[in-house]
Design a protein around this motif. Structure first.
Motif, PDB file in Angstrom:
ATOM      1  N   LYS A   1     -29.409  66.326  32.644  1.00  0.00           N
ATOM      2  CA  LYS A   1     -29.308  66.796  31.251  1.00  0.00           C
ATOM      3  C   LYS A   1     -28.030  66.242  30.631  1.00  0.00           C
ATOM      4  O   LYS A   1     -26.930  66.474  31.117  1.00  0.00           O
ATOM      5  N   LYS A   2     -28.205  65.497  29.559  1.00  0.00           N
ATOM      6  CA  LYS A   2     -27.062  64.864  28.905  1.00  0.00           C
ATOM      7  C   LYS A   2     -26.807  65.516  27.546  1.00  0.00           C
ATOM      8  O   LYS A   2     -27.752  66.009  26.903  1.00  0.00           O
ATOM      9  N   PRO A   3     -25.577  65.462  27.079  1.00  0.00           N
ATOM     10  CA  PRO A   3     -25.324  65.885  25.691  1.00  0.00           C
ATOM     11  C   PRO A   3     -25.839  64.806  24.747  1.00  0.00           C
ATOM     12  O   PRO A   3     -26.064  63.665  25.150  1.00  0.00           O
ATOM     13  N   ALA A   4     -26.024  65.162  23.501  1.00  0.00           N
ATOM     14  CA  ALA A   4     -26.556  64.198  22.517  1.00  0.00           C
ATOM     15  C   ALA A   4     -25.733  64.260  21.240  1.00  0.00           C
ATOM     16  O   ALA A   4     -25.080  65.268  20.945  1.00  0.00           O
TER      17      ALA A   4
ATOM     18  N   GLN B   1     -20.262  56.655  27.048  1.00  0.00           N
ATOM     19  CA  GLN B   1     -19.616  57.861  27.580  1.00  0.00           C
ATOM     20  C   GLN B   1     -20.637  58.843  28.152  1.00  0.00           C
ATOM     21  O   GLN B   1     -20.278  59.926  28.608  1.00  0.00           O
ATOM     22  N   GLY B   2     -21.943  58.520  28.017  1.00  0.00           N
ATOM     23  CA  GLY B   2     -22.949  59.373  28.622  1.00  0.00           C
ATOM     24  C   GLY B   2     -23.735  60.221  27.645  1.00  0.00           C
ATOM     25  O   GLY B   2     -24.563  61.036  28.048  1.00  0.00           O
TER      26      GLY B   2
ATOM     27  N   VAL C   1     -32.299  54.837  19.202  1.00  0.00           N
ATOM     28  CA  VAL C   1     -31.740  55.627  20.303  1.00  0.00           C
ATOM     29  C   VAL C   1     -30.861  54.725  21.168  1.00  0.00           C
ATOM     30  O   VAL C   1     -31.281  53.648  21.600  1.00  0.00           O
ATOM     31  N   PHE C   2     -29.618  55.171  21.363  1.00  0.00           N
ATOM     32  CA  PHE C   2     -28.665  54.471  22.224  1.00  0.00           C
ATOM     33  C   PHE C   2     -28.516  55.326  23.484  1.00  0.00           C
ATOM     34  O   PHE C   2     -28.069  56.485  23.393  1.00  0.00           O
ATOM     35  N   GLU C   3     -28.899  54.806  24.651  1.00  0.00           N
ATOM     36  CA  GLU C   3     -28.776  55.592  25.879  1.00  0.00           C
ATOM     37  C   GLU C   3     -28.509  54.689  27.063  1.00  0.00           C
ATOM     38  O   GLU C   3     -29.228  53.713  27.265  1.00  0.00           O
ATOM     39  N   LYS C   4     -27.483  55.018  27.822  1.00  0.00           N
ATOM     40  CA  LYS C   4     -27.164  54.256  29.026  1.00  0.00           C
ATOM     41  C   LYS C   4     -28.008  54.809  30.171  1.00  0.00           C
ATOM     42  O   LYS C   4     -28.201  56.021  30.268  1.00  0.00           O
ATOM     43  N   GLU C   5     -28.520  53.906  30.985  1.00  0.00           N
ATOM     44  CA  GLU C   5     -29.357  54.361  32.098  1.00  0.00           C
ATOM     45  C   GLU C   5     -28.528  55.163  33.097  1.00  0.00           C
ATOM     46  O   GLU C   5     -27.314  55.002  33.182  1.00  0.00           O
ATOM     47  N   GLY C   6     -29.260  56.013  33.836  1.00  0.00           N
ATOM     48  CA  GLY C   6     -28.585  56.775  34.887  1.00  0.00           C
ATOM     49  C   GLY C   6     -27.936  58.031  34.328  1.00  0.00           C
ATOM     50  O   GLY C   6     -28.179  58.441  33.200  1.00  0.00           O
TER      51      GLY C   6
END
Ligand SMILES: CSCC[C@H](NC=O)C(=O)N[C@@H](C)C(=O)O
Length: 696
Positions: free
Chosen positions: A465-468, A503-504, A456-461
């Protein structure tokens, strides 16, 4: 600091971190090393470096290992460098320029992604270790330098030729029926070993320079391959597999793929079977890197790789008699095997180390052939190291190393001091982003109970609800890792995943069944691809894993993948558009039944009709009526791994059904985007399409 001020600072700092930004081109701009090799008599190494499409040879030498570029090819023209090798005195390098050696067919046919006026050829060049102008020797491929540094034997038009390293005079050495390969000079240089493929069978031959004669070793109706000389040049070891075409067996059943190890006496040409693989599924010849990895080592030992205990491990046995001995043991895979110069030990890559997460990494291992004493070296806590070679002063091991933040670079370990030198870090562009996320290992269950590893690649903050995006690799015999990958194709997709995370997006890279690194039964499961596509269970489970994450908007999940990953992307969009809202299918496979087309009257397997139906139901074509999500199709029309017709034909069906789609055709490039400008174009189109539809 007062609380409101602290809160404001933290919010602003969090927003700053989340707003950190780099472009897709910047994260794609890393130099990528391949073809690492070492000289035989001096502590010198050489490798090919692809710097934004400019491919050149670099060298370095003990004790400083300062990198030095010795060629000056200056165009992003798609001409790869392969086959790098030193002359025995270490003063000259020979290499191949051109072709597409990652292909399934036409690997030694010129490629022209820059639309040069004339089709580039596949050529053999030489350059001095000290530098200077590289010189074209001849058109040809698969060069092998003679021990006296005078002659290069090579393949042209599937036949054996030679060229003089001194005056470049060249000519065909001999002519035989079939497709010749696997050239190697005998230790004293008076004989040339080769294999020749004659479609129903293949033979091992020796060409005697003195009397200009061809001698076949133990000729039979089998398929003989992977020949290797004994150190004294009196014997040859090779792999023997069945030839011809078997009686049609049940297609949907798995069966043992037999193989044997034979030793032939060059004086008499007579061969003897030295070992027969266990007649079990696990005893089948390995399809991991290097296959049998057959070597003739010191003390008359033969070494090889076998999957027979459920993992790709190394074995040794005396060349004449006695049982085989397992050298490496444990729940891990051995990959990229290399023999030391003194032939007493092997080095290799392994997904094994001190941390349980090392199963999703690579580290360098060493095993002594006589004692089976094994050690595994790790560089840094979350490092990845792969593709080792041993230098003549055997305390130096060279390999490629990376981390979650740093792409692969050549590296040398001094095993006496354990000092590690990462080479050519200065080649990373000054604006190459280093603030990258560290992918996290996740493991979830497939519906039928398999443990599926993913990153899993995820930037904090960011928003609640984020897209995936789900990334599905190709191969399928591949394993994605917890850092930059040692393969160029997957180093690039790692870059895309890092960009999407920045990019979120929440990005998940799923290691579905059929992949390597998790044992035989995971790598070779039943009912997959055109035999039932059960690997899709893992892809759908990955999508559902994402949808269940509290920070993911289940209505904004995309999918992308290339080649086999393109196939599974298309299958996901066709079968589960309500789970996968959008997708990018890069040179995917879409039609699976044609391999089962048989003219009437031909013998058919007992389950032929069931297999035909299964193949159809395993292909995206069977589900076009439920394909609702937007899709971007991308394919190069000089693709030599997946026919471009796989995409042109699917697009034709979309057009006739008036189904919406977008497309990007890349003329004259292959499966591996040989031209850097095309790679950037494909990457940008991929991420732009996902961003357009998922709005991070
Ligand atoms: C079985 S479809 C062919 C897929 C293709 N395999 C080899 O050519 C593929 O996935 N290629 C790349 C991406 C890879 O080998 O990883």
């Amino acid at each position: 600091m007062k609380k409101p001020l602290l809160t404001l600072f933290l919010v602003l700092y969090g927003a700053f971190l989340f707003a950190q930004s780099f472009t897709m081109e910047q994260i794609t701009s890393y130099p990528f090393p391949t073809e690492l090799t070492s000289a035989a008599s001096s502590n010198r190494i050489a490798w090919a470096m692809n710097e934004k499409g400019l491919r050149n040879i670099y060298v370095a030498e003990a004790p400083e290992f300062i990198p030095r570029k010795i060629t000056s090819f200056s165009k992003d023209d798609g001409q790869e460098i392969t086959g790098i090798q030193f002359t025995s005195d270490g003063n000259t390098l020979v290499f191949v320029r051109g072709g597409e050696h990652g292909s399934n067919w036409d690997y030694n046919v010129g490629i022209n992604p820059s639309q040069e006026r004339l089709m580039p050829k596949v050529e053999i060049w030489k350059v001095a270790f000290s530098g200077g102008k590289a010189e074209l020797l001849t058109e040809g491929d698969e060069p092998i330098i003679s021990q006296d540094n005078q002659t290069v034997a090579f393949i042209k038009n599937r036949q054996v030729w030679t060229v003089s390293l001194q005056d470049k005079s060249s000519g065909q050495l001999f002519e035989i029926k079939g497709s010749v390969g696997n050239l190697s000079w005998s230790p004293e240089g008076t004989q040339l070993l080769f294999s020749v493929n004659r479609s129903t069978h293949s033979l091992i031959g020796v060409y005697h320079i003195g009397n200009q004669s061809v001698q076949y070793l133990s000729p039979s109706f089998s398929r003989d391959s992977s020949p290797k000389w004994s150190p004294d040049g009196n014997y040859v070891v090779f792999v023997r597999r069945p030839g011809g075409k078997p009686e049609p067996m049940p297609i949907l059943e798995q069966r043992h793929s037999p193989w044997e190890i034979w030793v032939a006496d060059v004086k008499t040409g007579v061969g003897k079977r030295r070992w027969k693989a266990p007649e079990t599924l696990r005893g089948s010849i390995s399809t991991t890197h290097g296959g049998a990895n057959l070597h003739w080592a010191g003390d008359n030992n033969l070494v090889y790789l076998s999957y027979e205990d459920g993992w790709p491990h190394l074995y040794a046995m005396h060349a004449e008699t006695g049982p085989s001995r397992q050298l490496t043991k444990g729940d891990f895979m051995v990959e990229h095997v290399s023999l030391s110069k003194d032939k007493k030990f092997l080095v290799f890559s392994a997904n094994h180390g001190p941390n349980k997460e090392d199963i999703d990494r690579r580290h360098i291992g060493k095993v002594d052939i006589q004692t089976a004493a094994m050690e595994i070296w790790t560089n840094v806590q979350d490092g990845i190291e792969a593709i080792p070679v041993v230098l003549p002063d055997q305390k130096f091991i060279a390999y490629f190393s990376a981390s979650p933040q740093r792409p692969m670079l050549p590296t040398v370990r001094n095993t006496a001091t354990n000092e590690v030198s990462v080479i050519a870090q200065n080649l990373l562009p000054v604006d190459f982003p280093i603030q990258l996320v560290t992918p996290k290992q996740v493991i979830f269950k497939s519906p039928d109970g398999l443990n599926i590893h993913a990153q899993v690649f995820e930037k904090e903050g960011g928003p609640d609800k984020k897209p995936a995006v789900l990334f599905v690799h190709g191969g399928p015999q591949r394993q994605m890792l917890l850092g930059w990958h040692y393969g160029d194709y997957y180093s690039n997709t790692y870059a895309i995943n890092q960009y999407l995370a920045e990019q979120g997006f929440v990005v998940l890279s799923v290691n579905f069944r059929l992949g390597i690194g998790y044992g035989y039964e995971f790598h070779k499961p039943a009912r997959t691809y055109w035999q039932g596509a059960e690997e899709y269970l893992d892809v759908k489970a990955a999508g559902e894993y994402l949808a269940a994450l509290p920070q993911v908007d289940p209505k904004r999940i995309g999918i992308y993948g290339g080649s086999y990953g393109g196939y599974l992307t298309a299958l996901a969009l066709a079968r589960d558009s309500e789970l996968f809202a959008v997708g990018v299918d890069i040179h995917g496979v879409h039609e699976l039944s044609s391999r089962l087309e048989m003219p009437d009257g031909y013998e058919k397997a007992p389950d032929f009709e069931k297999a035909q139906r299964t193949a159809y139901l395993s292909s995206p074509l069977a589900y076009l009526d439920t394909w609702k999500s937007p899709v971007l199709f991308i394919h190069g029309d000089d693709d030599r791994n997946v026919q471009v017709s796989q995409t042109t034909d699917l697009i034709r069906r979309f057009e006739e059904k008036k189904m919406p789609f977008e497309y990007l055709m890349i003329p004259d490039d292959s499966h591996h985007w040989m031209k850097y400008a095309n790679l950037v174009k494909v990457n940008q189109a991929t991420v732009d399409f996902l961003k357009k539809h998922l709005q991070p």
